[in-house]
Design a protein around this motif. Structure first.
Motif, PDB file in Angstrom:
ATOM      1  N   CYS A  32      41.030  27.182  38.797  1.00 19.65           N
ATOM      2  CA  CYS A  32      41.533  27.864  39.890  1.00 19.65           C
ATOM      3  C   CYS A  32      40.079  28.625  40.378  1.00 19.65           C
ATOM      4  O   CYS A  32      39.297  29.455  39.594  1.00 19.65           O
ATOM      5  CB  CYS A  32      42.315  28.994  39.405  1.00 19.65           C
ATOM      6  SG  CYS A  32      42.818  30.425  40.769  1.00 19.65           S
ATOM      7  N   CYS A  55      42.072  34.978  32.303  1.00 23.99           N
ATOM      8  CA  CYS A  55      42.793  33.619  32.489  1.00 23.99           C
ATOM      9  C   CYS A  55      42.185  32.737  32.029  1.00 23.99           C
ATOM     10  O   CYS A  55      40.918  32.188  32.847  1.00 23.99           O
ATOM     11  CB  CYS A  55      43.297  33.920  34.030  1.00 23.99           C
ATOM     12  SG  CYS A  55      44.183  32.262  34.566  1.00 23.99           S
ATOM     13  N   ALA A 102      42.382  29.704  33.503  1.00 18.79           N
ATOM     14  CA  ALA A 102      42.122  28.792  34.689  1.00 18.79           C
ATOM     15  C   ALA A 102      40.948  29.388  35.616  1.00 18.79           C
ATOM     16  O   ALA A 102      40.536  28.960  36.429  1.00 18.79           O
ATOM     17  CB  ALA A 102      43.464  28.627  35.510  1.00 18.79           C
ATOM     18  N   VAL A 109      47.916  40.052  35.456  1.00 16.70           N
ATOM     19  CA  VAL A 109      46.848  40.656  36.264  1.00 16.70           C
ATOM     20  C   VAL A 109      47.467  41.783  37.412  1.00 16.70           C
ATOM     21  O   VAL A 109      46.614  42.875  37.312  1.00 16.70           O
ATOM     22  CB  VAL A 109      46.205  39.455  36.999  1.00 16.70           C
ATOM     23  CG1 VAL A 109      45.255  40.038  37.948  1.00 16.70           C
ATOM     24  CG2 VAL A 109      45.463  38.723  36.192  1.00 16.70           C
ATOM     25  N   GLY A 147      46.782  30.677  42.339  1.00 15.58           N
ATOM     26  CA  GLY A 147      47.871  32.069  42.403  1.00 15.58           C
ATOM     27  C   GLY A 147      47.188  32.785  43.462  1.00 15.58           C
ATOM     28  O   GLY A 147      45.995  32.705  44.021  1.00 15.58           O
ATOM     29  N   CYS A 178      48.841  29.996  35.561  1.00 17.47           N
ATOM     30  CA  CYS A 178      48.571  31.282  36.042  1.00 17.47           C
ATOM     31  C   CYS A 178      49.070  32.527  35.545  1.00 17.47           C
ATOM     32  O   CYS A 178      50.341  32.674  35.042  1.00 17.47           O
ATOM     33  CB  CYS A 178      48.973  31.196  37.674  1.00 17.47           C
ATOM     34  SG  CYS A 178      48.686  32.793  38.731  1.00 17.47           S
ATOM     35  N   ILE A 179      48.433  33.636  35.290  1.00 23.24           N
ATOM     36  CA  ILE A 179      48.750  34.633  34.662  1.00 23.24           C
ATOM     37  C   ILE A 179      48.825  35.772  35.598  1.00 23.24           C
ATOM     38  O   ILE A 179      48.428  37.035  35.201  1.00 23.24           O
ATOM     39  CB  ILE A 179      48.019  35.178  33.429  1.00 23.24           C
ATOM     40  CG1 ILE A 179      46.641  35.329  33.852  1.00 23.24           C
ATOM     41  CG2 ILE A 179      47.906  34.117  32.287  1.00 23.24           C
ATOM     42  CD1 ILE A 179      45.760  36.175  32.720  1.00 23.24           C
ATOM     43  N   ALA A 180      49.049  35.498  36.834  1.00 24.36           N
ATOM     44  CA  ALA A 180      48.876  36.547  37.808  1.00 24.36           C
ATOM     45  C   ALA A 180      49.699  37.951  37.705  1.00 24.36           C
ATOM     46  O   ALA A 180      49.657  38.910  37.929  1.00 24.36           O
ATOM     47  CB  ALA A 180      49.347  35.993  39.412  1.00 24.36           C
ATOM     48  N   PRO A 219      46.226  35.903  43.775  1.00 20.63           N
ATOM     49  CA  PRO A 219      45.263  36.751  43.728  1.00 20.63           C
ATOM     50  C   PRO A 219      43.726  36.104  43.752  1.00 20.63           C
ATOM     51  O   PRO A 219      42.875  36.880  43.909  1.00 20.63           O
ATOM     52  CB  PRO A 219      45.436  37.312  42.226  1.00 20.63           C
ATOM     53  CG  PRO A 219      46.808  37.134  41.698  1.00 20.63           C
ATOM     54  CD  PRO A 219      47.247  35.919  42.575  1.00 20.63           C
ATOM     55  N   MET A 220      43.822  34.827  43.954  1.00 23.07           N
ATOM     56  CA  MET A 220      42.601  34.222  44.069  1.00 23.07           C
ATOM     57  C   MET A 220      42.468  33.811  45.511  1.00 23.07           C
ATOM     58  O   MET A 220      41.356  33.432  46.025  1.00 23.07           O
ATOM     59  CB  MET A 220      42.482  32.714  43.263  1.00 23.07           C
ATOM     60  CG  MET A 220      41.100  32.201  43.237  1.00 23.07           C
ATOM     61  SD  MET A 220      39.821  33.025  42.726  1.00 23.07           S
ATOM     62  CE  MET A 220      39.617  32.732  40.681  1.00 23.07           C
TER      63      MET A 220
END
Ligand code: SF4
Lengths: 85, 368
Positions: free
Chosen positions: B335, B328, B330, B318, B342, B313-315, B344-345
């Motif tokens: 995701c 991202c 995923a 983001v 994460g 996760c690169i939240a 934000p999803m």
């Protein structure tokens, strides 16, 4: 999360603690806390978030936001805002 | 609906987009702070109306997304107790903790209830005197006064089986953190209109002064957002940086003084960790000393929990506007909203969920 929607104040219970009232959102009524708007009147619009009125919606400012367009270009003929609540 | 429909008028929106195009002479990167605005932008396709030179990046303004994993895990531990009724706004129930979410606790027999207003949680407490009722108090300055009122009313009405687990976050310190970062590329900001209905916009004058970035208080409908962008670009093109208020129908310079006074009484400003971003000094509210008895974190003394973020996760990027959701690996694969990795999803205001729902991946914008 910070969603807040405008509704029209129908009743105010000034003696309640905190002050409460009924607010109509396009016909759907909800009880709302009006404690933070001591000068609100029946018929005015308020912005409501999780059951609390946060601010009054100012009709004149609301109209001006739409009117700025007129000043920018040759102007739209009309920006009708009819249709209550 | 009055005061909404007229700000969704496609013709007016197009006219604003044309005006933005007319005044734009070079590239500008703007950030909208609020997740509600991100949702509105992606849903109404505003980015496709803008000239190529204008790049929008999405800010950290989704309280659901930035609530740290430790606090979600703490909520889950408290909600799992047999003596507790755990109450929350609906959007927190599906946020993944390290191992499960609050809905799973409910499925396993925990008493987890969704409420519309924190005052409803107080009613649950009054009606269940033999249980301890905890409310998950998340949100920005928009929501904090409502949660403060629940605590104040609990004290006034002597409802002592009520407490809150507070994870309140504040917008101006997050703006400062973004603008002062060495990787920052944001040149203009749309401030979150509803936060400002409570707080007003005096806090933004020192930020504009220090970082030389225009800040325009902006509403949530497409016409509002386009007008906010127009006002920001106009300032940038004219070499100005000022605080301006697009959302003047609802936002007053001083905000709502009664609500602000209540915040000062019930809460104290504390350092707060933001999921994906890290600790930001003085960026949150905890209960003030006067109301410390209502602090669920203290009452239940949950041991500090070891947390595990999914590695993919690169939240964090983001949420700071460094990368877009579809970058991202995923995104849309491992995701998705059914199975979020994460936050934000999870929330409809999270940038990842907004991109997923409105098909942004089909129309990716360069992030350079
Ligand atoms: S798409 Fe999923 S995994 Fe990727 S940053 Fe967003 S929430 Fe995290």
């Amino acid at each position: 999360m910070c969603l807040a929607i405008p509704g029209k104040v129908l009743t105010i219970e000034k003696d309640a603690q905190p002050v409460m009232g009924n607010v109509s959102f396009a016909g759907i009524q909800r009880r709302v806390c009006l404690e933070w708007l001591p000068d609100v009147n029946v018929g005015e619009y308020v912005l409501v978030h999780v059951g609390f009125a946060l601010s009054k919606v100012d009709e004149k400012e609301a109209k001006e936001t739409l009117d700025i367009l007129r000043k920018m270009g040759e102007g739209l003929d009309e920006l009708k805002q009819d249709g209550d609540a | 609906m009055r005061f909404i429909d007229e700000y969704r008028d496609g013709e007016i929106a197009r006219r604003y987009a044309e005006e933005i195009k007319r005044i734009t002479t070079r590239t500008w990167t703007l950030m909208e702070i609020c997740g509600g605005q991100t949702h509105s932008i992606v849903k109404s396709g505003i980015e496709s109306l803008l000239p190529e030179e204008i790049q929008l990046v999405h800010g950290p303004g989704c309280p659901v997304c930035v609530t740290p994993l430790e606090i979600i895990d703490k909520a889950i531990a408290i909600a799992s107790r047999p003596d507790v009724i755990f109450t929350s706004f609906g959007d927190m129930l599906r946020v993944p903790g390290s191992h499960k979410d609050l809905l799973a606790v409910k499925a396993e027999g925990g008493d987890v209830r969704m409420v519309y207003s924190p005052l409803d949680a107080l009613t649950v407490a009054k009606n269940n005197p033999d249980k301890r009722v905890v409310f998950f108090a998340v949100g920005f300055e928009t929501t904090a006064p409502a949660n403060a009122m629940a605590v104040k009313e609990a004290r006034r009405r002597n409802i002592l089986n009520f407490s809150i687990l507070s994870s309140h976050v504040l917008v101006p310190p997050a703006i400062a953190a973004i603008l002062s970062s060495s990787t920052n590329r944001v040149q203009g900001l749309l401030a979150a209109g509803h936060v400002c209905t409570v707080m007003g916009y005096e806090e933004y004058f020192p930020l504009v002064e220090k970082y030389k970035v225009p800040i325009v208080v902006t509403g949530f409908e497409p016409v509002d957002i386009l007008q906010g962008i127009y006002m920001t670009v106009k300032q940038l093109e004219e070499g100005r940086c000022e605080v301006e208020n697009q959302y003047s129908r609802s936002v007053r310079r001083e905000g709502n003084l009664a609500a602000r006074a209540l915040l000062r009484e019930v809460f104290a400003v504390i350092d707060r960790k933001w999921r994906g971003i890290g600790e930001i000094p003085s960026s949150g509210f905890g209960l003030s000393e006067l109301y410390a008895d209502f602090d669920a974190g203290k009452i239940f003394g949950v041991e500090s929990i070891e947390v595990q973020e999914p590695a993919m996760c690169i939240a964090g990027d983001v949420l700071r506007g460094i990368r877009k959701p579809h970058e991202c690996p995923a995104f849309g694969n491992e995701c998705n909203p059914e199975h979020p990795l994460g936050a934000p999803m999870v929330s409809s205001e999270g940038a990842c969920a907004a991109y997923y729902h409105y098909g942004k991946i089909r129309n990716p914008i360069s992030t350079q």
